[in-house]
Design an enzyme around this catalytic site. Structure first.
Site, PDB file in Angstrom:
ATOM      1  CG  ASP A  65     -27.205  37.212 -46.949  1.00 42.70           C
ATOM      2  OD1 ASP A  65     -25.989  37.467 -47.001  1.00 42.70           O
ATOM      3  OD2 ASP A  65     -27.984  37.705 -46.108  1.00 42.70           O
ATOM      4  CG  HIS A  66     -21.099  35.682 -50.769  1.00 42.96           C
ATOM      5  ND1 HIS A  66     -20.641  34.507 -50.198  1.00 42.96           N
ATOM      6  CD2 HIS A  66     -20.346  35.867 -51.889  1.00 42.96           C
ATOM      7  CE1 HIS A  66     -19.645  34.029 -50.923  1.00 42.96           C
ATOM      8  NE2 HIS A  66     -19.444  34.825 -51.958  1.00 42.96           N
ATOM      9  NE  ARG A  67     -25.570  39.338 -44.622  1.00 45.14           N
ATOM     10  CZ  ARG A  67     -26.553  40.055 -44.112  1.00 45.14           C
ATOM     11  NH1 ARG A  67     -26.303  40.912 -43.150  1.00 45.14           N
ATOM     12  NH2 ARG A  67     -27.788  39.930 -44.570  1.00 45.14           N
ATOM     13  CB  VAL A  68     -26.408  32.796 -45.111  1.00 44.44           C
ATOM     14  CG1 VAL A  68     -27.008  31.470 -44.688  1.00 44.44           C
ATOM     15  CG2 VAL A  68     -26.767  33.898 -44.120  1.00 44.44           C
ATOM     16  N   PRO A 109     -25.216  41.374 -48.933  1.00 40.54           N
ATOM     17  CG  PRO A 109     -23.476  40.217 -47.878  1.00 40.54           C
ATOM     18  CD  PRO A 109     -24.813  40.839 -47.613  1.00 40.54           C
TER      19      PRO A 109
END
Ligand code: CAO
Length: 557
Positions: A529-532, A348
């Site tokens: 990375d929008h997860r991180v 993402p």
């Protein structure tokens, strides 16, 4: 300490069975009930457990030996004299328990055969007598609707805490409907499947005969039988992998597809070592599982999108519209294409764009190069041109130190923070995009980085980069500054979590509070990375990077 004999306990109706696997060796500590050897008849295989805990002193059987109830398996050293009690009682007990089960199984199988002989329409396949086991979990399903099922073909594997068993079909026919799924708990008599067009009129009475030892073995608690019924290695029903229940369990735990493992044991039997070596090969990249290969294909170059549940890629006969030439993609393009597609789909990713003022930095870079040219700087850096990208690498290292999550990688639910700063840089080559890596950029000066970059970029263009020179990056920069453009959205080089895109700097009017000043502005595009990483952290990263590039003295603060 005393030495006791461990013997083959009651193994139901088996007269003589072959030792096909030795699971322990002298010196091994064993727990009570731990499997020692696997034995096999022409109908079933089972693991013989140890009746006591202790240390194996001497094995009394070898591969290929024939054994039966009472045969000496090994000498075990046990604590104290308690071990002197040989497991005779449970064996005798189990014999009693086993007999009625075997009979009832034989009876039910006969009944099944009889009913099969009469049936032509849909028939029910139910869980046969599985001895003392209640509520056993379905752990494997071998068949699917539409499959042609043979009599006695294994349909599912069930597992209790003591045993794993394959349940064979009581009829032949086409599988219409499966009534169980993995994880379901089943008991004797539960409906497993509906078969249609049952061609079981010729159901051989052997079905009853083969089921009997299975039930006997499964029912014998002393044996703790891990029985695999009707799994004849020579006929290999359904092409099922030939492995003992504990090996199957081991493979399941590791997620190893057993049908892709080559067995090195007796009659091609898959052993623990085979599963381990398969796992090693997959981890080292030497072997790819069929599932991984299929997935790679579904996201790889030239796929039609069907693997992603998308509508198919348009197929156009371009020649209809004019002359064309077809050229195969280069090897690098094929490999990088598959990687880029995976990264684009799976991450993402968000891109923040920003500009930073590099007026003074560029002036310093140009004057440094002029000075070097004039003075003819000697030594290791002779002839080296200081590049903007080298400054960018150094500035990124400072920003990565301040915002460590940008220098991390996702590992399941955890983040791996790297304490090294290996910076990859995208290089455009005649064969396609390559990403050489400047290792330990934090420990190197601008001259050294500039020199290494120019050497690595040349190697990339000449196709001479070694795998080591392209691996280990913790962050990547993709610079199109020497070419042009304003902003772009680079794709993250997984498993990294961010990438910096840089475009061509241009003179822009910048308001200084009193007037517009002509300043050299460098466009930055940071994909993360929008997860991180969160948007605010990304904005701060870009601002900090801009401050460093605006005034490198900030690195010292
Ligand atoms: N703004 C303005 N000019 C720039 C600049 C920038 N951000 N960066 C470099 N330049 C200028 C340099 O000043 C130099 O000009 P001169 O020849 O007049 O001195 C020229 O561009 C070439 O610069 P360089 O020799 O320093 O090379 P580089 O550092 O820009 O690039 C490399 C090296 C390997 C990154 C480059 O050759 C390359 O392959 N770039 C393409 C990367 C790429 O393909 N990215 C996209 C990946 S996604 O598909």
């Amino acid at each position: 300490m005393s030495l006791i004999e461990i013997k083959v306990p009651d193994i139901g109706d088996f007269a003589e069975v072959t030792v096909i696997e030795l699971m322990v060796k002298p010196g091994d500590p064993v727990k009570a009930e731990q499997s020692l050897i696997t034995v096999e008849s022409d109908k079933a295989s089972m693991e013989i457990p140890c009746s006591h805990a202790g240390v194996v002193r001497e094995l009394k059987v070898a591969l290929g030996d024939k054994v039966k109830e009472g045969s000496l398996v090994l000498m075990l050293e046990v604590q104290g004299a308690a071990g002197a009690a040989a497991p005779v009682a449970p064996a005798a007990e189990s014999k009693q328990a086993a007999a009625p089960v075997a009979q009832s199984q034989a009876a039910s199988s006969s009944a099944a055969s009889a009913s099969a002989a009469a049936s032509v329409g849909p028939v029910e396949v139910r869980v046969p007598d599985i001895g003392d086991f209640k509520n056993v979990a379905v752990i494997e399903i071998f068949v699917k609707p539409g499959d042609n099922i043979r009599l006695e073909q294994s349909l599912i594997t069930v597992e209790s805490d003591k045993a794993a068993m394959e349940i064979p079909s009581s009829h032949a026919g086409v599988l219409k409907e499966l009534k169980v799924k993995v994880g379901d708990k089943v008991n004797i008599g539960d409906l497993l499947a509906m078969l249609e067009g049952a061609a079981s009129a010729a159901a051989p009475p052997a079905a009853a005969a083969s089921a009997a030892p299975v039930a006997a073995a499964a029912a014998a608690p002393a044996v703790a039988a891990l029985a695999v019924p009707a799994h004849n290695p020579t006929s290999a029903p359904l092409g099922l992998p030939h492995a003992s229940p504990s090996v199957r369990k081991f493979a399941r735990e590791l997620g190893v597809p057993l049908n892709e493992v080559k067995g090195s044991g007796l009659k091609g039997r898959i052993t623990d070592a085979d599963v381990q070596s398969f796992t090693r090969s997959v981890m080292s990249g030497a072997v790819q599982t069929l599932a991984a290969a299929a997935q790679a294909k579904s996201v790889g170059a030239g796929n039609d999108g069907a693997g992603l549940g998308l509508i198919p890629w348009p197929k156009v006969d371009f020649a209809k519209f004019g002359s064309i030439e077809r050229k195969e993609l280069s090897r690098i393009k094929k490999i990088s294409g598959a990687n880029l597609l995976r990264n684009a789909i799976m991450i993402p990713a968000v891109t923040n764009h920003d500009d930073c003022d590099i007026t003074e930095l560029e002036a310093f870079r140009v004057s440094t190069n002029l000075e070097n040219e004039k003075t003819g700087k000697a030594g290791v850096h002779a002839g080296v041109k200081v590049t903007m990208l080298a400054f960018l690498i150094k500035a990124c290292v400072a920003a990565l130190k301040k915002f460590p999550e940008f220098n991390s990688s996702l590992d399941g639910d955890a983040l791996i923070y790297k304490q090294y700063f290996h910076i990859g840089f995208a290089a455009d080559t005649p064969n396609g995009l390559m990403v050489p890596v400047i290792k330990d950029a934090d420990k190197k000066g601008i001259m050294q980085i500039s020199q290494e970059m120019s050497e690595l970029a040349k190697k990339a263009r000449d196709g001479k980069l070694s795998p080591a020179e392209m691996s280990g990056a913790s962050f990547t920069i993709s610079s199109l500054g020497g070419i042009g453009g304003r902003y772009f959205t680079p794709i993250i080089n997984a498993p990294e979590v961010a990438i910096l895109g840089v475009c061509k700097s241009t003179i822009q009017p910048v308001w200084d509070g009193k007037a517009f000043q002509p300043r050299l502005m460098l466009p930055l595009s940071l994909t993360w990375d929008h997860r991180v990483i969160d948007g605010a952290a990304a904005a701060r990263f870009n601002v900090y990077l801009g401050q460093i590039l605006g005034d490198f003295r900030r690195v010292l603060l």
